[in-house]
Design an enzyme around this catalytic site. Sequence first.
Site, PDB file in Angstrom:
ATOM      1  N   LYS A 109       0.656  -1.109   0.010  1.00 23.05           N
ATOM      2  CA  LYS A 109      -0.096   0.060   0.066  1.00 23.05           C
ATOM      3  C   LYS A 109       0.900   1.301   0.085  1.00 23.05           C
ATOM      4  O   LYS A 109       0.566   2.309  -0.757  1.00 23.05           O
ATOM      5  CB  LYS A 109      -1.065   0.091   1.284  1.00 23.05           C
ATOM      6  CG  LYS A 109      -1.976  -0.862   1.172  1.00 23.05           C
ATOM      7  CD  LYS A 109      -2.765  -1.349   2.082  1.00 23.05           C
ATOM      8  CE  LYS A 109      -3.751  -2.582   1.999  1.00 23.05           C
ATOM      9  NZ  LYS A 109      -4.694  -2.845   3.205  1.00 23.05           N
ATOM     10  N   GLN A 147      -4.875  -1.583   9.374  1.00 27.21           N
ATOM     11  CA  GLN A 147      -4.701  -2.891   8.767  1.00 27.21           C
ATOM     12  C   GLN A 147      -5.562  -4.053   9.882  1.00 27.21           C
ATOM     13  O   GLN A 147      -5.189  -4.088  10.705  1.00 27.21           O
ATOM     14  CB  GLN A 147      -3.048  -3.232   8.603  1.00 27.21           C
ATOM     15  CG  GLN A 147      -2.885  -4.313   7.683  1.00 27.21           C
ATOM     16  CD  GLN A 147      -3.365  -4.430   6.102  1.00 27.21           C
ATOM     17  OE1 GLN A 147      -3.676  -3.402   5.673  1.00 27.21           O
ATOM     18  NE2 GLN A 147      -3.882  -5.725   5.767  1.00 27.21           N
ATOM     19  N   ASP A 179     -11.061   2.606   3.184  1.00 28.94           N
ATOM     20  CA  ASP A 179     -11.311   1.192   3.284  1.00 28.94           C
ATOM     21  C   ASP A 179     -12.914   0.711   2.999  1.00 28.94           C
ATOM     22  O   ASP A 179     -13.355  -0.055   2.582  1.00 28.94           O
ATOM     23  CB  ASP A 179     -11.036   0.446   4.579  1.00 28.94           C
ATOM     24  CG  ASP A 179      -9.731  -0.356   4.374  1.00 28.94           C
ATOM     25  OD1 ASP A 179      -9.402  -0.860   3.206  1.00 28.94           O
ATOM     26  OD2 ASP A 179      -9.126  -0.289   5.646  1.00 28.94           O
TER      27      ASP A 179
HETATM   28  N1  GUN Z   1      -6.585  -7.179   5.600  1.00 33.37           N
HETATM   29  C1  GUN Z   1      -6.776  -7.587   4.510  1.00 33.37           C
HETATM   30  N2  GUN Z   1      -7.354  -7.008   3.601  1.00 33.37           N
HETATM   31  C2  GUN Z   1      -7.774  -5.781   4.276  1.00 33.37           C
HETATM   32  C3  GUN Z   1      -8.064  -4.572   3.722  1.00 33.37           C
HETATM   33  O1  GUN Z   1      -8.485  -4.491   2.617  1.00 33.37           O
HETATM   34  N3  GUN Z   1      -8.189  -3.547   4.395  1.00 33.37           N
HETATM   35  C4  GUN Z   1      -7.710  -3.398   5.600  1.00 33.37           C
HETATM   36  N4  GUN Z   1      -7.777  -2.442   6.509  1.00 33.37           N
HETATM   37  N5  GUN Z   1      -7.060  -4.622   6.405  1.00 33.37           N
HETATM   38  C5  GUN Z   1      -7.126  -5.408   5.441  1.00 33.37           C
END
Ligand code: GUN
Length: 284
Positions: free
Chosen positions: A52, A96, A119
């Site tokens: 990311k 996350q 998100d």
């Molecule tokens: N963990 C696995 N996929 C995601 C996601 O798309 N966003 C977040 N915040 N955590 C994750």
Amino acid sequence: MSQLIDGKKISQQIKDELKEEVQRLKDNGKNACLAVVQVGTDPASTVYVNNKKKACAYIGIESRAYELPEETTEEELVALVERLNMDDTVNGILVQLPLPVHIDADRIIRTISPDKDVDGFHPVSVGRLWIGEKGFLSCTPAGIIQLLKRSGIGIEGKECVVIGRSNIVGKPMAALLLRENGTVTVAHSRTKDLKEVAKRADILIVAIGKKKFITSEYVKEGAVVIDVGMHRDEKNHLCGDVDFDNVEPHTSAITPVPGGVGPMTIAMLMDNCVETMRTQEERS
Ligand code: GUN
């Protein structure tokens, strides 16, 4: 011949388009900064978080990493999110998941300001999606819509079957397909005659979290199959919820694992971050 839907290529196209748009928005004095919060050192989370941060650097927006120890308390994490909510130099907040078990993830998600919820997990974002209001879209389902559209696959009027009803994929997927005028069925582990229900699909979206579960018995001849799963097989190779070799000959289009849905999630996260810049422009 079945069309192989190339998520790597399509996600790259999207990131390149965003990179250009970010440059234009920056030239007009807009900025974006994504706060990326990780609690603990789960190796898979570290890989996701690094990807990311890399994507932010690629499209030209700032990312700010908050790496907190596993022992961080729920109150401490709430306090950090509240601080980021108030910080005018932060436009997007990503915490996350999964969080350590002693932290209530739902409470953390609800603490993030809906205006910074890149998100798309906050109940306000989810509500906006269902009533057709503008808002942040959950990244994986939004990525699947882009995969379909950019592969020339129409959704309107089609029978769409989503297998899986999670808050992150299945439910928002259903809402987005409905918004595109698909006829949507959500199937799940308690669905009776799952094979028959799945076989109704012109577009079958599989997010059940079971390795190579979907065989040709679940697929109508000529259907489009989208695989959200990610597992390791007996040979330690990545594979999805769909038994690709068995199903592919019966499809008109299918996503591979890896290189299908996976890369799209980050591309759509970047789109949500750029959305915070577009909003600034609209308001100026
Ligand atoms: N963990 C696995 N996929 C995601 C996601 O798309 N966003 C977040 N915040 N955590 C994750």
